[in-house]
Scaffold this motif. Structure first.
Motif, PDB file in Angstrom:
ATOM      1  N   SER A 341       0.874  -1.213   0.069  1.00  0.00           N
ATOM      2  CA  SER A 341       0.059  -0.082  -0.403  1.00  0.00           C
ATOM      3  C   SER A 341       0.642   1.154   0.021  1.00  0.00           C
ATOM      4  N   PHE A 342       0.383   2.382  -0.496  1.00  0.00           N
ATOM      5  CA  PHE A 342       1.156   3.243  -1.239  1.00  0.00           C
ATOM      6  C   PHE A 342       0.170   4.430  -0.069  1.00  0.00           C
ATOM      7  N   TYR A 343       0.839   5.518   1.266  1.00  0.00           N
ATOM      8  CA  TYR A 343      -0.058   5.531   2.005  1.00  0.00           C
ATOM      9  C   TYR A 343       0.385   7.709   1.736  1.00  0.00           C
ATOM     10  N   PHE A 344      -0.547   8.356   0.679  1.00  0.00           N
ATOM     11  CA  PHE A 344       0.044   9.277   0.154  1.00  0.00           C
ATOM     12  C   PHE A 344      -0.891  10.679   1.314  1.00  0.00           C
ATOM     13  N   HIS A 345       0.058  11.764   1.775  1.00  0.00           N
ATOM     14  CA  HIS A 345      -1.201  12.403   2.935  1.00  0.00           C
ATOM     15  C   HIS A 345       0.117  13.590   2.467  1.00  0.00           C
ATOM     16  N   VAL A 358      -2.689  -5.485  -4.720  1.00  0.00           N
ATOM     17  CA  VAL A 358      -2.624  -7.111  -4.227  1.00  0.00           C
ATOM     18  C   VAL A 358      -2.789  -7.834  -5.221  1.00  0.00           C
ATOM     19  N   LYS A 359      -1.009  -8.726  -4.954  1.00  0.00           N
ATOM     20  CA  LYS A 359      -1.011  -9.885  -5.444  1.00  0.00           C
ATOM     21  C   LYS A 359      -0.566  -9.464  -7.024  1.00  0.00           C
ATOM     22  N   GLY A 360      -0.180  -8.152  -7.234  1.00  0.00           N
ATOM     23  CA  GLY A 360       0.040  -7.349  -8.402  1.00  0.00           C
ATOM     24  C   GLY A 360      -1.017  -6.462  -9.138  1.00  0.00           C
ATOM     25  N   ARG A 361      -2.044  -6.892  -8.481  1.00  0.00           N
ATOM     26  CA  ARG A 361      -3.163  -6.369  -9.393  1.00  0.00           C
ATOM     27  C   ARG A 361      -3.694  -4.615  -8.522  1.00  0.00           C
ATOM     28  N   LEU A 362      -3.845  -3.985  -9.318  1.00  0.00           N
ATOM     29  CA  LEU A 362      -4.200  -2.567  -8.240  1.00  0.00           C
ATOM     30  C   LEU A 362      -5.545  -2.549  -7.667  1.00  0.00           C
ATOM     31  N   LEU A 363      -5.438  -2.182  -6.390  1.00  0.00           N
ATOM     32  CA  LEU A 363      -7.239  -2.022  -6.226  1.00  0.00           C
ATOM     33  C   LEU A 363      -7.681  -1.040  -6.050  1.00  0.00           C
ATOM     34  N   LYS A 364      -8.709  -1.042  -7.320  1.00  0.00           N
ATOM     35  CA  LYS A 364      -9.660   0.218  -8.056  1.00  0.00           C
ATOM     36  C   LYS A 364     -10.887   0.323  -6.591  1.00  0.00           C
ATOM     37  N   ILE A 408      -3.345  -2.101   7.712  1.00  0.00           N
ATOM     38  CA  ILE A 408      -3.255  -3.858   8.155  1.00  0.00           C
ATOM     39  C   ILE A 408      -4.130  -4.608   8.658  1.00  0.00           C
ATOM     40  N   ALA A 409      -4.667  -4.256   8.663  1.00  0.00           N
ATOM     41  CA  ALA A 409      -6.171  -5.001   9.570  1.00  0.00           C
ATOM     42  C   ALA A 409      -7.185  -5.389   8.957  1.00  0.00           C
ATOM     43  N   TYR A 410      -7.190  -4.536   7.226  1.00  0.00           N
ATOM     44  CA  TYR A 410      -7.776  -5.211   6.288  1.00  0.00           C
ATOM     45  C   TYR A 410      -7.528  -5.819   4.580  1.00  0.00           C
ATOM     46  N   ILE A 411      -6.407  -5.664   4.874  1.00  0.00           N
ATOM     47  CA  ILE A 411      -5.418  -5.245   3.964  1.00  0.00           C
ATOM     48  C   ILE A 411      -4.258  -6.304   3.821  1.00  0.00           C
ATOM     49  N   ASP A 412      -3.789  -5.947   5.113  1.00  0.00           N
ATOM     50  CA  ASP A 412      -1.959  -6.922   5.968  1.00  0.00           C
ATOM     51  C   ASP A 412      -1.111  -6.889   4.581  1.00  0.00           C
ATOM     52  N   PRO A 413      -0.640  -6.070   4.047  1.00  0.00           N
ATOM     53  CA  PRO A 413      -0.078  -5.879   3.047  1.00  0.00           C
ATOM     54  C   PRO A 413       1.379  -6.257   4.001  1.00  0.00           C
ATOM     55  N   GLN A 414       2.574  -6.467   2.785  1.00  0.00           N
ATOM     56  CA  GLN A 414       3.791  -6.652   3.487  1.00  0.00           C
ATOM     57  C   GLN A 414       4.625  -5.741   2.921  1.00  0.00           C
ATOM     58  N   PRO A 443       3.666  -4.173   8.854  1.00  0.00           N
ATOM     59  CA  PRO A 443       4.526  -4.794   7.529  1.00  0.00           C
ATOM     60  C   PRO A 443       5.930  -3.789   7.723  1.00  0.00           C
ATOM     61  N   ALA A 444       6.878  -3.889   7.155  1.00  0.00           N
ATOM     62  CA  ALA A 444       8.240  -3.259   6.346  1.00  0.00           C
ATOM     63  C   ALA A 444       6.874  -1.987   5.908  1.00  0.00           C
ATOM     64  N   LEU A 445       7.620  -0.921   7.118  1.00  0.00           N
ATOM     65  CA  LEU A 445       6.870   0.761   6.482  1.00  0.00           C
ATOM     66  C   LEU A 445       8.166   1.527   6.263  1.00  0.00           C
ATOM     67  N   ILE A 446       8.285   2.238   4.810  1.00  0.00           N
ATOM     68  CA  ILE A 446       9.253   2.377   3.586  1.00  0.00           C
ATOM     69  C   ILE A 446       9.392   4.402   3.289  1.00  0.00           C
ATOM     70  N   GLN A 447       9.208   5.307   4.052  1.00  0.00           N
ATOM     71  CA  GLN A 447       9.453   6.037   3.448  1.00  0.00           C
ATOM     72  C   GLN A 447       9.909   6.882   2.515  1.00  0.00           C
ATOM     73  N   VAL A 448       9.547   7.473   1.825  1.00  0.00           N
ATOM     74  CA  VAL A 448       9.920   7.907   0.320  1.00  0.00           C
ATOM     75  C   VAL A 448       9.983   9.407  -0.299  1.00  0.00           C
ATOM     76  N   ASP A 449      10.592  10.545  -0.170  1.00  0.00           N
ATOM     77  CA  ASP A 449      10.695  11.722  -0.367  1.00  0.00           C
ATOM     78  C   ASP A 449      10.224  11.996  -1.828  1.00  0.00           C
ATOM     79  N   ASP A 450      10.144  11.828  -2.737  1.00  0.00           N
ATOM     80  CA  ASP A 450       9.691  12.064  -4.279  1.00  0.00           C
ATOM     81  C   ASP A 450       8.360  11.090  -4.493  1.00  0.00           C
TER      82      ASP A 450
END
Length: 471
Positions: A341-345, A358-364, A408-414, A443-450
């Motif tokens: 999951s990508f969290y953008f705020h 989810v398993k390589g497919r975008l969840l729309k 996390i409770a709903y999706i449980d992403p890696q 899950p792994a939490l990864i911060q990105v700037d760009d």
């Protein structure tokens, strides 16, 4: 007809006299310009003839740092629209006067102990005619008031926060005031501290481009990608032209406000210059589903953009949610995670958007609202004071932890990738989440700037998939 409009527009802008600026014409390597000059910024209007079309370019450069703070171009065919854009440029130009001086924020816990020091500094600034603007702020207001600041000085009692502040406000100079200077209200030494900090400031290196390792861009058509990013006081409409999956042109519009007409201006000019473009994909904030876009901040409510733009342009145009594009782009940039999951705020947003693979497919989702956390806000236990929490990194971490607990409770992403300027430490966030979620399930939490590079990558991947499905 266009020459008559050009003449009328030139007559209008030359008549807009104001004591705040001087008007003049000048010529350089790029052509002839009408300039609007002040002691702190320069605005310019340039008109280019491209075939039978007149393209008007509006630009403002701030003299303090030679930075372009306003830039756009549009086809000159509607005089009222041209006047509106010109007036927006002039308003922005005049507002630059507030940013002429170097702004220095003095910060302590409540703002009280720095207020007296601030008044002494203002007296010195007036007496010595220094090019500084001093302000005292509380820590709770620091992050929201720092947008126009150049230097941030922390009182000794909150000096332990220096690394956190510098990490979050990474485009600012952040220093701790020495206790001896602060305790004695030594104005001359503090000014010297600011002078030295500015003298040693280093430019940051450009961030490397994000590679797309998982999926090669299979679209062989010439493609235009437009990415709309709204953060704090800036609207950036970036665009790239891809040919055979490679970038052949890149540019952007910089404004203070946004409406769909701005997108039309970009498309009008780019498509007039490059008639070989076959596919267009627009990455935008908001909910997009079945051709309908709702983006409440600029007042775009239930607009059938598919129908609107199909009628205007003879090209295939696809719209895509920004967080979805980021998620898809990050997925394509690595081979480790297939559920993420990508969290953008962004700072200007009241709630985040979340894109999920989810398993390589975008969840729309069924109605396009998957990941739209605006609908979850009222159910959070902190909803009554969420706005005040959003002012500081500590409060922001609380907000994020509530949203991510549900995710996390709903999706449980890696992995969860996080783009949020107010998040100081993903490690601290992980410890906070462990209070609500079983530690081994965090899950792994990864911060990105760009996040912009992921938007472009995700858009190209979406286009490639769409074209493959059509074949």
């Amino acid at each position: 007809m266009e020459s008559a409009i050009s003449e009328a527009f030139v007559k209008y802008i030359m008549s807009r006299k104001d004591p705040a600026y001087t008007i003049g014409k000048f010529r350089d390597d790029e052509g002839e310009h009408i300039g609007y000059s002040t002691s702190y910024a320069i605005g310019s209007v340039t008109m280019h003839e491209i075939g039978t079309m007149t393209v008007t370019e509006l630009k403002i450069v701030r003299l303090k740092d030679d930075k372009t703070v306003f830039y756009l171009h549009f086809e000159l065919k509607d005089l009222d629209h041209a006047r509106d854009l010109f007036e927006e440029m002039i308003d922005t130009l005049k507002a630059m006067k507030k940013e002429d001086r170097i702004t220095v924020l003095l910060c302590c816990t409540s703002g009280i102990t720095t207020s007296y020091f601030n008044s002494r500094l203002k007296e010195a600034q007036s007496l010595l005619e220094l090019n500084y603007n001093f302000k005292a702020v509380s820590y709770n207001r620091l992050y929201m008031d720092s947008y126009d600041a150049d230097v941030i000085l922390l009182a000794p009692q909150i000096g332990y926060l220096r690394d956190k502040v510098a990490e979050i406000l990474d485009d600012k100079i952040v220093k701790t005031i020495p206790a001896s200077v602060f305790g004695a209200y030594d104005v001359s030494k503090l000014i010297r501290l600011v002078d030295d900090a500015l003298a040693h400031q280093k430019e940051k290196e450009e961030t490397a481009k994000v590679p797309a390792e998982r999926i090669a861009f299979r679209n062989e058509k010439r493609t235009l990608v437009v990415c709309i990013l709204i953060q704090n006081k800036n609207v950036r409409i970036g665009f790239r032209i891809y040919d055979q999956g490679k970038i052949v042109h890149s540019d952007q519009t910089i404004k203070q406000t946004y409406q769909l007409r701005d997108l039309e201006d970009v498309l009008d000019v780019v498509l007039a210059k490059d008639k070989e473009i076959k596919d267009i994909i627009v990455v935008t904030p908001g909910i997009y589903h079945n051709g309908i876009l709702t983006f409440r901040q600029p007042g775009i409510i239930n607009v059938n953009v598919d129908e609107l733009f199909a009628a205007r342009y003879d090209r295939r145009i696809t719209f895509m949610n920004d967080a979805n594009a980021m998620a898809l782009g990050y997925y394509g940039s690595q081979n480790r995670y297939d559920t993420l999951s990508f969290y953008f705020h962004p700072i200007s947003a009241r709630t985040p958007g979340i894109g999920t693979i989810v398993k390589g497919r975008l969840l729309k989702g069924n109605s396009g609202v998957a990941g739209e956390m605006q609908f979850v806000k009222s159910t959070l236990g902190i909803s009554d004071h969420i706005d005040s929490l959003a002012l500081t990194p500590e409060g922001t971490m609380t907000i994020i932890s509530y949203y991510l607990t549900d995710l996390i409770a709903y999706i449980d992403p890696q992995a969860i990738i996080i783009s949020c300027d107010f998040l100081a430490s993903a490690d601290d966030l992980k410890e906070t989440l462990k209070a609500s979620i079983r530690p081994d399930a965090v899950p792994a939490l990864i911060q990105v700037d760009d996040c912009v590079e992921y938007m472009y990558t995700g858009a190209m991947m979406e286009t490639a998939v769409a074209n493959t499905s059509r074949e």
